[in-house]
Write a protein that holds these residues in place. Structure first.
Motif, PDB file in Angstrom:
ATOM      1  N   ASP A  63       0.832  -1.205   0.000  1.00 51.76           N
ATOM      2  CA  ASP A  63       0.000   0.000   0.000  1.00 51.76           C
ATOM      3  C   ASP A  63       0.866   1.255   0.000  1.00 51.76           C
ATOM      4  O   ASP A  63       0.570   2.233  -0.696  1.00 51.76           O
ATOM      5  CB  ASP A  63      -0.919   0.012   1.222  1.00 51.76           C
ATOM      6  N   SER A  67       0.909   4.034  -2.978  1.00 53.34           N
ATOM      7  CA  SER A  67       0.389   5.362  -2.644  1.00 53.34           C
ATOM      8  C   SER A  67       1.035   6.441  -3.508  1.00 53.34           C
ATOM      9  O   SER A  67       0.520   7.558  -3.599  1.00 53.34           O
ATOM     10  CB  SER A  67       0.622   5.664  -1.156  1.00 53.34           C
ATOM     11  N   TRP A  74      -4.980   2.261  -5.953  1.00 58.10           N
ATOM     12  CA  TRP A  74      -5.801   1.390  -5.102  1.00 58.10           C
ATOM     13  C   TRP A  74      -6.214   0.119  -5.835  1.00 58.10           C
ATOM     14  O   TRP A  74      -6.432  -0.925  -5.208  1.00 58.10           O
ATOM     15  CB  TRP A  74      -7.043   2.145  -4.616  1.00 58.10           C
ATOM     16  N   ARG A  75      -6.324   0.188  -7.170  1.00 63.03           N
ATOM     17  CA  ARG A  75      -6.699  -1.000  -7.938  1.00 63.03           C
ATOM     18  C   ARG A  75      -5.615  -2.079  -7.823  1.00 63.03           C
ATOM     19  O   ARG A  75      -5.917  -3.264  -7.699  1.00 63.03           O
ATOM     20  CB  ARG A  75      -6.920  -0.639  -9.411  1.00 63.03           C
ATOM     21  N   MET A  77      -3.482  -2.316  -5.303  1.00 62.96           N
ATOM     22  CA  MET A  77      -3.499  -2.783  -3.911  1.00 62.96           C
ATOM     23  C   MET A  77      -4.495  -3.935  -3.732  1.00 62.96           C
ATOM     24  O   MET A  77      -4.204  -4.938  -3.080  1.00 62.96           O
ATOM     25  CB  MET A  77      -3.897  -1.634  -2.974  1.00 62.96           C
ATOM     26  N   LEU A  78      -5.684  -3.765  -4.302  1.00 66.38           N
ATOM     27  CA  LEU A  78      -6.739  -4.770  -4.137  1.00 66.38           C
ATOM     28  C   LEU A  78      -6.544  -5.953  -5.083  1.00 66.38           C
ATOM     29  O   LEU A  78      -6.721  -7.103  -4.700  1.00 66.38           O
ATOM     30  CB  LEU A  78      -8.101  -4.125  -4.379  1.00 66.38           C
TER      31      LEU A  78
END
Length: 483
Positions: A63, A67, A74-75, A77-78
């Motif tokens: 993360d 950042s 965020w895409r 990260m998930l």
């Protein structure tokens, strides 16, 4: 979730992940406990928690790295979570069912083969016969007929075990662990850490602390025992929460004043214009603190409305263009500049250092071993459900509690709830270290046994023998009666 085109799709993905995590959190500790030798059961179940904290640490590093990606970080990260999930799925294809489950289903030859496989060169005859005879006895006398949950509630030993198991999970969450984990970056910002990316990296430090001290719990669980480890962990957690609260209290008491007040009534017609200090301004989710700072002090400060589209800037004025304007003004949302950030960071690290070895893994370890076989899956499902229910409750209420009780009030509240948990564990949790799963049910046969008779002196083995009817006999390892 990584490819979600809108928030509805993202929420559906979160729901599916939540179902998977919920089932995994219930079944994995049970599977490990049923497959482990008694002298290693606590360590192996705790190692499961250790690798969960290791995953959280690795995730926090990922993360932190993403950042810096301007659009769509965020895409990644998930989406990258797919890889470890796929590895775990493939690994599980090669795992056998637990021997106890196989015996319960009548597959005795397969159970003996599996037990021989996972024990290596050890002689399994005694363990196999003990498991088989215990299961056969349970099937003859398994607290009557009906749904398993009803049988647990009407059968006193199983009911006491369920109360202990659910209580442990409840107090684990009420001590605020997921507030600390979910909001660690936010808490650090609240304590005065100004830079978003620095807060994310510092939250990685808290995740590493959680992993490191869970490793300590793996080493301690079979040496100290479940009961003492949990009690010591709660005491340390309670004191650390008090330290966190004191850090926020000192920050509030030394909160910078608002020195600039807008005289334009068209702009000042908000609640933000009424606040006289940063602390009061910060507690209003519609306001933020705009200020300038030199090496010694905060000056030229004002409380102004936040931009509804992005909390990273003000709705108007010198802090409305970016987090740092050409006039060297800083925008603070959810935090105040303070010299006590170090105290909050210390409180966070100490909190995790005390929580991780005991209160973190022990509810899962203890729940995996305190129920009789016929009730084990249902007992773990209920206690895991309590865990996730209070997880949601604490997580959803934290920001509201902070708004109405202040941040130091919220952490004093968690400290008080952790103290209640200490009395609950002290009064209700027996020691299960070193016992076979088939022996542990007897610890909950009477109120005496469940509240301390099992917490025997070091090196002294007490044997619990259940006699048909309502009479119980306890004998020491030298054959003498025990009061």
């Amino acid at each position: 979730m990584g490819s979600a085109p809108n928030k509805e799709t993202l929420l559906i993905g979160r729901l599916i992940v939540g179902i998977g995590i919920g089932i995994g959190s219930m079944t994995v500790p049970v599977y490990i406990a049923e497959s482990s030798p008694p002298q290693m059961r606590g360590q192996l179940v705790t190692i499961n928690t250790l690798f969960i904290t290791a995953g959280q640490f690795v995730a926090s590093l990922i993360d932190g790295a993403f950042s810096y990606v301007q659009h769509g970080g965020w895409r990644y990260m998930l989406g990258l979570s797919t890889l470890p999930a796929l590895v775990q799925f493939l690994g599980f294809l090669f795992l056998p069912e637990s021997p106890r489950w196989l015996i319960q289903k009548g597959l005795t030859q397969k159970a003996r083969r599996v037990l021989s496989q996972i024990r290596g060169n050890q002689n399994i005859d005694e363990e196999y016969d003990s498991i088989k005879s215990s299961i056969e006895e349970e099937e003859k006398d398994s607290a009557g007929d009906g749904p398993v949950l009803w049988r647990m509630l009407t059968y006193p030993p199983a009911r006491r075990a369920l109360i202990v198991g659910c209580g442990l999970h409840m107090f684990q969450q009420l001590s605020g662990i997921n507030t600390v984990m979910y909001y660690s970056a936010t808490i650090l910002q609240m304590s005065g850490v100004r830079d978003d990316k620095l807060a994310i990296w510092l939250s990685s430090l808290t995740a590493f602390t959680n992993f490191l001290f869970t490793l300590l719990g793996v080493w301690m669980v079979e040496r100290v025992g479940r009961r003492k480890l949990t009690l010591g962990s709660i005491v340390g957690t309670c004191l650390s929460l008090c330290l966190l609260a004191v850090g926020f209290l000192l920050s509030a008491q030394h909160s910078p004043p608002v020195t600039l007040h807008n005289t334009d009534h068209t702009l000042a017609n908000t609640s933000c214009s009424t606040y006289l200090s940063c602390e009061l301004c910060m507690l209003d989710p519609g306001c933020g603190f705009c200020y300038q700072q030199n090496s010694t002090a905060v000056f030229a400060s004002s409380c102004v409305p936040v931009n509804q589209a992005s909390t990273e800037r003000a709705a108007w004025g010198r802090c409305s263009n970016s987090t740092q304007s050409p006039y060297h003004s800083f925008w603070a949302y959810n935090f105040c500049p303070t010299s006590y950030s170090w105290l909050v960071l210390l409180g966070l690290i100490l909190y995790l250092a005390f929580f991780a070895p005991g209160l973190g893994p022990m509810p899962w370890t203890i729940n995996s071993e305190i129920y009789p076989l016929w009730a084990r899956s249902t007992g773990n499902a209920c206690s895991a459900g309590v865990n996730w229910t209070f997880n949601v409750l604490v997580s959803l209420t934290f920001l509201h509690i902070a708004q109405y009780l202040t941040y130091y009030g919220a952490f004093f509240l968690y400290a008080s709830l952790a103290l209640l948990g200490f009395f609950f564990v002290y009064g209700c949790l027996p020691e299960t270290k070193g016992r076979r799963l088939e022996e542990i049910e007897s610890l909950f046969e009477s109120r005496l046994c469940s509240c301390g008779a099992s917490d025997s002196d070091e090196g002294r083995q007490v044997e619990y023998i259940r006699v048909k009817g309502s009479n119980y006999h306890l004998s020491d390892n030298d054959g003498s009666d025990v009061e």
